[in-house]
Design an enzyme around this catalytic site. Structure first.
Site, PDB file in Angstrom:
ATOM      1  N   SER A 707       0.796  -1.227   0.000  1.00 11.24           N
ATOM      2  CA  SER A 707       0.000   0.000   0.000  1.00 11.24           C
ATOM      3  C   SER A 707       0.829   1.278   0.000  1.00 11.24           C
ATOM      4  O   SER A 707       0.276   2.362  -0.120  1.00 11.24           O
ATOM      5  CB  SER A 707      -0.934   0.013   1.217  1.00 11.24           C
ATOM      6  N   LYS A 750      -6.904   3.943   8.187  1.00  9.27           N
ATOM      7  CA  LYS A 750      -5.964   4.915   7.645  1.00  9.27           C
ATOM      8  C   LYS A 750      -6.557   6.326   7.661  1.00  9.27           C
ATOM      9  O   LYS A 750      -5.852   7.303   7.964  1.00  9.27           O
ATOM     10  CB  LYS A 750      -5.571   4.517   6.223  1.00  9.27           C
TER      11      LYS A 750
END
Length: 839
Positions: A707, A750
């Site tokens: 990611s 996140k």
């Protein structure tokens, strides 16, 4: 000796004529050097012929060389078997050996050699030579002793008497009394050696006997060994006789008990003698609704129990088995209470937020209410960071259903027998923990929580996950077979709920059968509500305080959450609140006055300095520094990706404990940037003349995953183009070699981390846009979430337009940024708040 080295050992069971007297007291001329044969056990003595087995290759070469030479060898006993035949030294051997002459060599079908040798003389060595064929320099020891010494006669007769007694206790020895009587007067010199060679003693005892000088001293040592051997054998025989006598008594007692039962029956007495409670156990088994197979097994074991003496070890095993069968909840179930309104109230009472999870639980309860009883029960798996309420959710579901609750922690469990039990053949065998949990709660349909599923210790030798499949799979658990019971038990009505922190660490076959419900971390606002409604009142009650005696203001609570805790769940927050309550409990217990509120200024004195200040965004744009987003087992976090360049030859260095997947993402990012260098007006020669170092701080923490690919690419472009990266922009996404921003996991965690750090704009892959639909709107206030599909769109929003270097603005940035900004302004005019509108 080591497996790859030479080893010679005596034949395991010497025949009766293996030891023969073949000796003359005439001195024999022995050479100074002889081939050396190391012996694990020495059974050869001067004046005797014996047969030895030669197993290893090096030892067989010694025999072969000696047969084709003078036929002589020197046998020396080894002190230890763990020696190297090619690196022998004097420390490896006892100092006294035997020089022998080879009489006969016979090769066995197994490849071993049987060598018949005649002992010639005791010898010592002055030097040993290692090599392919070990040799030794010998010194003969012609020590016969005084055979006509009158004091020997009593010793010889006593040795004969003791040996005769040994023969009665140890049948099958290779020397009988006929040979002893033959040598009694004619060859007393070798009589002691003959008896010593025949005794079943350890090699060390025989090697030490060889060292004794003087015939009288040898007889004294021999008498010592004979006395010990007779004493040990007599003690062993006495123990065996006592055991046999005990068995006879138990058999007699059993027979008398059976006769007593028959007499009672003839007298018409209704009460049988049942001191062990067999009748009560049999009545318990008869009252159970056992299946046909289980009934047959229980009856058969009950018959065995009645016929087994109580003193027998088998009695306890059978009794333990039948008591387990009787204690299991055969056909005993709790009546379910499926009131959805009550269930919703219980979930709201025990858990704040978690709307998605609550909705799924209520759906599950509604299906159970409407579906038939025989419908297959799904296996729910709650996954998420520690401390978010997964275990307490299992308890709440049990309360909603009105069922009993059982819990089993799988953390560190590495033996499948813990799930399916041990077989009864093993000492201390017991059923597995699944049936043990059902026995404990007393019903066959509890809510069974299997905690920490991802912490099972699976390896090549043990796989508890495989054993767990049969217990969980609705297609198999109707006839669950425990290794201890060995009869099927229906556990299909059990509602299994599993918890895990990391879904990827669950074995794939098991993960495929689970219905996963993600329990994500909490935002600051959610933690504040949880603390105010649940945690703080509970801590006050635990510490003997009333709600009015100590209050927390919203700013104080928020400061504790943001500066003294940094986690997705609420465990550390609970510990901090407990510390505040304790500080007032001491004063109340001592009768001292105390403040009824906690101020911000008191926090350092009560809780110490802040444990960790949260990561915040950089104050100003910088070259090569990008704000990335990470997802860990503890929740979301931001991380800074730093890239610097230096003169070199195009080498890429990656540091910060990066895993293989993240390293591959960095390689893909730099490859894509170089492929677009000309189009973006970047200096392609820069890559050839510079090395790039990419570092992720907090190097003690391992990092992996794809990611960070987009952020790595932006850092490299910023470094090469000398454009700064905006400090208020964070990003996540996997990069492809076509420059696409691919979807990643943990979007909610996140985004929460970005908001905590003060980030205003977050770039996520466009294919993650559906994840925002389930995100509470109020949690995203102040954060502009922009979906992007390519690195071009990321660069336009992340890089500052003006380059640091003095010069002309690259055409690409000027054109591309202008187009995207125009598109962005038009979209903003149309939708004032993109994120809230999207949601």
């Amino acid at each position: 000796m080591k497996n790859n080295n030479a080893r010679v050992s005596d034949a395991p069971a010497p025949e009766r004529d293996d030891l023969r007297v073949e000796y003359s007291q005439t001195d024999i001329e022995l050479p100074d050097f002889m081939n050396l044969l190391p012996m694990a056990e020495l059974n050869s003595f001067p004046g005797l012929s014996s047969t030895i087995a030669v197993e290893e290759q090096v030892s067989q070469l010694v025999v072969d060389r000696s047969v084709h030479g003078d036929g002589l060898m020197a046998l020396f006993p080894l002190r230890s078997l763990d020696v190297d035949a090619h690196k022998l030294s004097s420390e490896d051997f006892y100092p006294m050996g035997v020089a022998v002459k080879i009489l006969k060599v016979h090769e066995h079908e197994s490849g071993k050699l049987k060598v018949t040798v005649q002992g010639l003389s005791r010898v010592t060595f002055s030097q040993i030579f290692s090599g392919d064929i070990p040799t030794v320099r010998i010194i003969p020891q012609w020590d016969y002793g005084n055979a006509h010494d009158g004091s020997l006669r009593p010793l010889i007769l006593e040795a004969k008497r003791l040996y005769a007694e040994v023969l009665t206790l140890v049948p099958g020895l290779p020397v009988d009394l006929f040979k002893i009587n033959t040598l009694l007067d004619e060859e007393p010199v070798i009589l002691a050696d003959l008896i010593m060679a025949s005794l079943p003693l350890k090699s060390r005892a025989k090697a030490e006997y060889l060292l004794i000088a003087g015939l009288k001293h040898r007889y004294l040592k021999l008498l010592e060994h004979l006395t010990i051997e007779v004493s040990n054998r007599q003690a062993g025989r006495a123990i065996s006789q006592r055991i046999e006598a005990g068995l006879d008594r138990r058999q007699k007692e059993l027979h008398l008990r059976e006769q007593l039962k028959a007499i009672k029956a003839e007298l018409g007495e209704s009460e049988e003698l049942d001191p062990q409670g067999h009748r009560a156990l049999q009545e318990r088994l008869a009252a159970l609704p056992l299946p046909e197979d289980a009934r047959a097994t229980a009856d058969r074991e009950m018959e065995r129990l009645n016929g087994t003496p109580q003193q027998s070890a088998e009695y306890g095993v059978i009794r333990h088995y039948l008591e387990w069968v009787a204690d299991l909840p055969w056909g005993k179930s709790d009546q379910e209470s499926l009131d959805l309104g009550k269930a919703r109230a219980i979930l709201d009472r025990d858990h704040y937020g978690l709307e998605k999870v609550k909705k799924r639980v209520l759906e599950f309860l509604a299906v159970r209410k409407l579906a038939a009883r025989g419908a297959k029960t799904p296996i729910l798996c709650l996954t998420g960071p520690p401390g978010v309420g997964k275990t307490s959710l299992g308890r709440s579901i049990a309360e909603c259903l009105g069922r009993k609750f059982a819990r089993l922690s799988l953390g560190g469990l590495k033996d499948e027998a813990e799930i399916k039990g041990h077989r009864r053949a093993y000492v201390g065998a017991r059923p597995g923990r699944v049936l043990a949990g059902l026995k404990r709660v007393g019903v066959n349909n509890p809510v069974f929580l299997l905690d920490e599923l991802d912490k099972m210790a699976t390896n090549s030798q043990h796989d508890p996950g495989g054993a767990l499949l049969e217990a969980l799979d609705p297609e198999q658990n109707e006839t669950f077979m425990d290794n201890f019971l060995e009869i099927p038990f229906d556990i299909s009505q059990v509602l299994f709920i599993l918890t895990a922190n990391v879904l990827e660490q669950i074995p794939a076959p098991l993960r495929d059968r689970l219905e996963v419900i993600e329990v994500s971390g909490y935002a600051v606002d959610e933690k504040s509500e949880i603390a105010r409604k649940h945690l703080w009142p509970r801590e006050l009650a635990r510490h003997g305080l009333k709600p009015k005696e100590l209050t927390l203001s919203a700013p104080v609570l928020e400061t504790i959450i943001t500066t003294y805790t940094w986690e997705a769940g609420c465990r550390e927050l609970t510990r901090r609140l407990s510390a505040l309550a304790r500080s007032r409990s001491i004063a109340k217990a001592e009768g001292k006055p105390f403040s009824r509120s906690v101020s911000l200024d008191e926090l350092p004195a009560l809780l110490g300095p802040p444990r960790r200040l949260p990561e915040v965004k950089e104050n100003k744009p910088q070259i090569g520094v990008v704000t990335g987003l990470a997802w860990t087992a503890g929740g979301g976090d931001i991380m800074f990706i730093e890239a610097v360049g230096m003169p070199g030859r195009g080498k890429l260095s990656l540091t910060g404990q990066l895993g293989d997947v993240m390293k591959e993402s960095a390689q893909a990012a730099i490859s894509y940037v170089r492929s677009r260098a000309r189009e973006w007006r970047l200096d392609d020669g820069w890559f050839k003349n510079h090395d790039i170092h990419v570092h992720l701080p907090q190097g003690a923490i391992p990092k992996d995953g794809p990611s960070a690919g987009v952020a790595l690419a932006v850092a490299i472009v910023s470094l090469v183009s000398s454009h700064k990266v905006r400090a208020d922009v964070a990003m996540t996404g996997e990069i492809s070699l076509r420059g696409l921003a691919l979807p990643v996991g943990g979007i909610k965690e996140k985004l929460l981390a970005a908001k905590r750090a003060g980030i205003k704009t977050v770039l996520i892959p466009k294919r993650n846009e559906p994840d925002l639909e389930e995100f509470p709107k109020e949690l995203l206030k102040g954060v502009n979430v922009i979906p992007v599909s390519s690195l071009d769109q990321v660069l336009a929003r992340a890089l500052v337009a003006e380059p640091v270097a003095v010069g002309e603005l690259p055409t690409f940035w000027e054109k591309f940024a202008a187009e995207l900004m125009e598109e962005e302004e038009a979209r903003i005019r149309k939708v004032p708040d993109l994120t809230l509108e999207k949601l």
